[in-house]
Motif scaffolding. Structure first.
Motif, PDB file in Angstrom:
ATOM      1  N   TYR A   1     -43.856   7.058  46.683  1.00  0.00           N
ATOM      2  CA  TYR A   1     -43.351   7.630  45.431  1.00  0.00           C
ATOM      3  C   TYR A   1     -41.848   7.868  45.496  1.00  0.00           C
ATOM      4  O   TYR A   1     -41.281   8.070  46.564  1.00  0.00           O
ATOM      5  CB  TYR A   1     -44.024   8.978  45.148  1.00  0.00           C
ATOM      6  N   GLY A   2     -41.248   7.928  44.302  1.00  0.00           N
ATOM      7  CA  GLY A   2     -39.835   8.303  44.187  1.00  0.00           C
ATOM      8  C   GLY A   2     -38.951   7.091  44.023  1.00  0.00           C
ATOM      9  O   GLY A   2     -39.308   6.099  43.400  1.00  0.00           O
ATOM     10  N   LYS A   3     -37.800   7.194  44.607  1.00  0.00           N
ATOM     11  CA  LYS A   3     -36.847   6.086  44.586  1.00  0.00           C
ATOM     12  C   LYS A   3     -37.261   5.138  45.713  1.00  0.00           C
ATOM     13  O   LYS A   3     -37.074   5.450  46.891  1.00  0.00           O
ATOM     14  CB  LYS A   3     -35.442   6.633  44.820  1.00  0.00           C
ATOM     15  N   ILE A   4     -37.824   3.986  45.334  1.00  0.00           N
ATOM     16  CA  ILE A   4     -38.411   3.075  46.320  1.00  0.00           C
ATOM     17  C   ILE A   4     -37.662   1.744  46.340  1.00  0.00           C
ATOM     18  O   ILE A   4     -37.350   1.183  45.302  1.00  0.00           O
ATOM     19  CB  ILE A   4     -39.900   2.804  46.005  1.00  0.00           C
ATOM     20  N   LYS A   5     -37.433   1.269  47.544  1.00  0.00           N
ATOM     21  CA  LYS A   5     -36.880  -0.067  47.768  1.00  0.00           C
ATOM     22  C   LYS A   5     -37.950  -0.884  48.481  1.00  0.00           C
ATOM     23  O   LYS A   5     -38.496  -0.458  49.500  1.00  0.00           O
ATOM     24  CB  LYS A   5     -35.628  -0.026  48.646  1.00  0.00           C
TER      25      LYS A   5
ATOM     26  N   LYS B   1     -36.685  -5.203  43.250  1.00  0.00           N
ATOM     27  CA  LYS B   1     -36.814  -4.476  44.513  1.00  0.00           C
ATOM     28  C   LYS B   1     -36.970  -2.977  44.322  1.00  0.00           C
ATOM     29  O   LYS B   1     -37.315  -2.270  45.257  1.00  0.00           O
ATOM     30  CB  LYS B   1     -35.580  -4.724  45.383  1.00  0.00           C
ATOM     31  N   ASP B   2     -36.686  -2.471  43.111  1.00  0.00           N
ATOM     32  CA  ASP B   2     -36.691  -1.030  42.867  1.00  0.00           C
ATOM     33  C   ASP B   2     -37.930  -0.610  42.075  1.00  0.00           C
ATOM     34  O   ASP B   2     -38.204  -1.171  41.011  1.00  0.00           O
ATOM     35  CB  ASP B   2     -35.435  -0.613  42.096  1.00  0.00           C
ATOM     36  N   TYR B   3     -38.634   0.412  42.610  1.00  0.00           N
ATOM     37  CA  TYR B   3     -39.860   0.899  41.971  1.00  0.00           C
ATOM     38  C   TYR B   3     -39.927   2.414  42.090  1.00  0.00           C
ATOM     39  O   TYR B   3     -39.194   3.017  42.871  1.00  0.00           O
ATOM     40  CB  TYR B   3     -41.097   0.272  42.631  1.00  0.00           C
ATOM     41  N   GLN B   4     -40.860   3.040  41.341  1.00  0.00           N
ATOM     42  CA  GLN B   4     -41.120   4.473  41.466  1.00  0.00           C
ATOM     43  C   GLN B   4     -42.470   4.735  42.131  1.00  0.00           C
ATOM     44  O   GLN B   4     -42.733   5.843  42.572  1.00  0.00           O
ATOM     45  CB  GLN B   4     -41.083   5.150  40.096  1.00  0.00           C
ATOM     46  N   HIS B   5     -43.324   3.709  42.194  1.00  0.00           N
ATOM     47  CA  HIS B   5     -44.628   3.841  42.848  1.00  0.00           C
ATOM     48  C   HIS B   5     -45.053   2.486  43.392  1.00  0.00           C
ATOM     49  O   HIS B   5     -44.956   1.468  42.704  1.00  0.00           O
ATOM     50  CB  HIS B   5     -45.685   4.343  41.857  1.00  0.00           C
ATOM     51  N   ILE B   6     -45.478   2.489  44.639  1.00  0.00           N
ATOM     52  CA  ILE B   6     -46.079   1.307  45.251  1.00  0.00           C
ATOM     53  C   ILE B   6     -47.334   1.766  45.969  1.00  0.00           C
ATOM     54  O   ILE B   6     -47.324   2.771  46.683  1.00  0.00           O
ATOM     55  CB  ILE B   6     -45.131   0.620  46.260  1.00  0.00           C
ATOM     56  N   GLN B   7     -48.409   1.019  45.775  1.00  0.00           N
ATOM     57  CA  GLN B   7     -49.657   1.296  46.490  1.00  0.00           C
ATOM     58  C   GLN B   7     -49.921   0.110  47.412  1.00  0.00           C
ATOM     59  O   GLN B   7     -49.877  -1.050  46.981  1.00  0.00           O
ATOM     60  CB  GLN B   7     -50.807   1.482  45.509  1.00  0.00           C
ATOM     61  N   TYR B   8     -50.197   0.417  48.695  1.00  0.00           N
ATOM     62  CA  TYR B   8     -50.324  -0.635  49.708  1.00  0.00           C
ATOM     63  C   TYR B   8     -51.543  -0.380  50.585  1.00  0.00           C
ATOM     64  O   TYR B   8     -51.753   0.739  51.059  1.00  0.00           O
ATOM     65  CB  TYR B   8     -49.051  -0.648  50.577  1.00  0.00           C
ATOM     66  N   ASN B   9     -52.351  -1.429  50.805  1.00  0.00           N
ATOM     67  CA  ASN B   9     -53.504  -1.345  51.696  1.00  0.00           C
ATOM     68  C   ASN B   9     -53.060  -1.809  53.074  1.00  0.00           C
ATOM     69  O   ASN B   9     -52.695  -2.973  53.261  1.00  0.00           O
ATOM     70  CB  ASN B   9     -54.659  -2.211  51.178  1.00  0.00           C
ATOM     71  N   VAL B  10     -53.082  -0.912  54.042  1.00  0.00           N
ATOM     72  CA  VAL B  10     -52.573  -1.176  55.388  1.00  0.00           C
ATOM     73  C   VAL B  10     -53.445  -2.184  56.128  1.00  0.00           C
ATOM     74  O   VAL B  10     -52.935  -3.027  56.867  1.00  0.00           O
ATOM     75  CB  VAL B  10     -52.470   0.150  56.190  1.00  0.00           C
ATOM     76  N   VAL B  11     -54.752  -2.136  55.942  1.00  0.00           N
ATOM     77  CA  VAL B  11     -55.659  -3.036  56.653  1.00  0.00           C
ATOM     78  C   VAL B  11     -55.582  -4.455  56.084  1.00  0.00           C
ATOM     79  O   VAL B  11     -55.451  -5.428  56.828  1.00  0.00           O
ATOM     80  CB  VAL B  11     -57.112  -2.512  56.599  1.00  0.00           C
ATOM     81  N   GLU B  12     -55.645  -4.564  54.770  1.00  0.00           N
ATOM     82  CA  GLU B  12     -55.595  -5.881  54.131  1.00  0.00           C
ATOM     83  C   GLU B  12     -54.175  -6.431  54.037  1.00  0.00           C
ATOM     84  O   GLU B  12     -53.986  -7.595  53.698  1.00  0.00           O
ATOM     85  CB  GLU B  12     -56.202  -5.808  52.728  1.00  0.00           C
ATOM     86  N   LYS B  13     -53.180  -5.574  54.311  1.00  0.00           N
ATOM     87  CA  LYS B  13     -51.760  -5.943  54.200  1.00  0.00           C
ATOM     88  C   LYS B  13     -51.481  -6.513  52.813  1.00  0.00           C
ATOM     89  O   LYS B  13     -50.930  -7.595  52.662  1.00  0.00           O
ATOM     90  CB  LYS B  13     -51.365  -6.928  55.303  1.00  0.00           C
ATOM     91  N   LYS B  14     -51.882  -5.715  51.820  1.00  0.00           N
ATOM     92  CA  LYS B  14     -51.809  -6.162  50.434  1.00  0.00           C
ATOM     93  C   LYS B  14     -51.204  -5.086  49.539  1.00  0.00           C
ATOM     94  O   LYS B  14     -51.564  -3.910  49.640  1.00  0.00           O
ATOM     95  CB  LYS B  14     -53.215  -6.484  49.934  1.00  0.00           C
TER      96      LYS B  14
END
Length: 190
Positions: free
Chosen positions: A137-141, A159-172
């Protein structure tokens, strides 16, 4: 010594939580180690390093200080917090781990690197080790390699977002939001 072993086991469960049978006790080092009876916490301070091997699942945690409250089943880590495991590095200034909720909330200079496909810098993040999903969350690069996996309907647009959701196992990458109602992540006091 018994308190130190309990502390080591607790850190292992908080940060890794990959299994219920432990191959070996974690290797713990710190300049100072003690139990603070007034705060009801175990304290490690000064170049804290915890290395663990759970049947081949190896990880290393480092921080300037770590504190664990056994009754509340929570842990605080502060100052250059870093967790390394299988080509993934997760760093921040402050972390708060709650065992019963299976979450780690992190703040301050959050940097996540998966050597295989992505680097994410953010203000805050919440990791759920049950689902293996991290919400940044927040100022994301975002820096994503061309081989990064994307969920259906997700498209990298800058490259700039306020939210990114990432699955660590699937690397997705599961979600990329340029505009998002960012929740306030607060590290509670002991």
């Amino acid at each position: 010594m018994r308190a130190l072993k309990i502390f080591a086991l607790t850190l292992f469960v908080f940060f890794i939580a990959q299994g219920t049978t432990f191959a070996a006790m974690p290797d713990i080092s710190a300049k100072d180690r003690y139990y603070d009876i007034l705060r009801d916490v175990y304290v490690l301070s000064g170049s804290v390093r915890v290395s663990m091997d759970n049947h081949g699942f190896k990880a290393t945690l480092s921080a300037d200080e770590a504190r664990v409250n056994m009754q509340k089943k929570c842990c605080w880590a502060d100052g250059k917090v870093k967790l390394e495991q299988d080509g993934v590095t997760f760093g921040c200034d402050h972390a708060y781990i709650v065992l019963d909720e299976k979450t780690a909330s992190v703040t301050g200079k959050v940097k996540f690197e998966s050597k295989s496909n992505v680097t994410i810098n953010s203000d805050t993040a919440v990791f759920n080790w049950d689902t293996k999903i991290v919400d940044f969350y927040g100022k994301i690069k975002l820096k994503a390699d061309k081989n990064v996996k994307l969920a259906d309907g997700v498209k990298i647009d800058g490259k700039d977002y306020q939210h990114i959701q990432y699955n660590v196992v699937e690397k997705k990458i599961l979600a990329l939001d340029k505009k998002f109602d960012v929740p306030k992540i607060v590290i509670p006091a002991e």
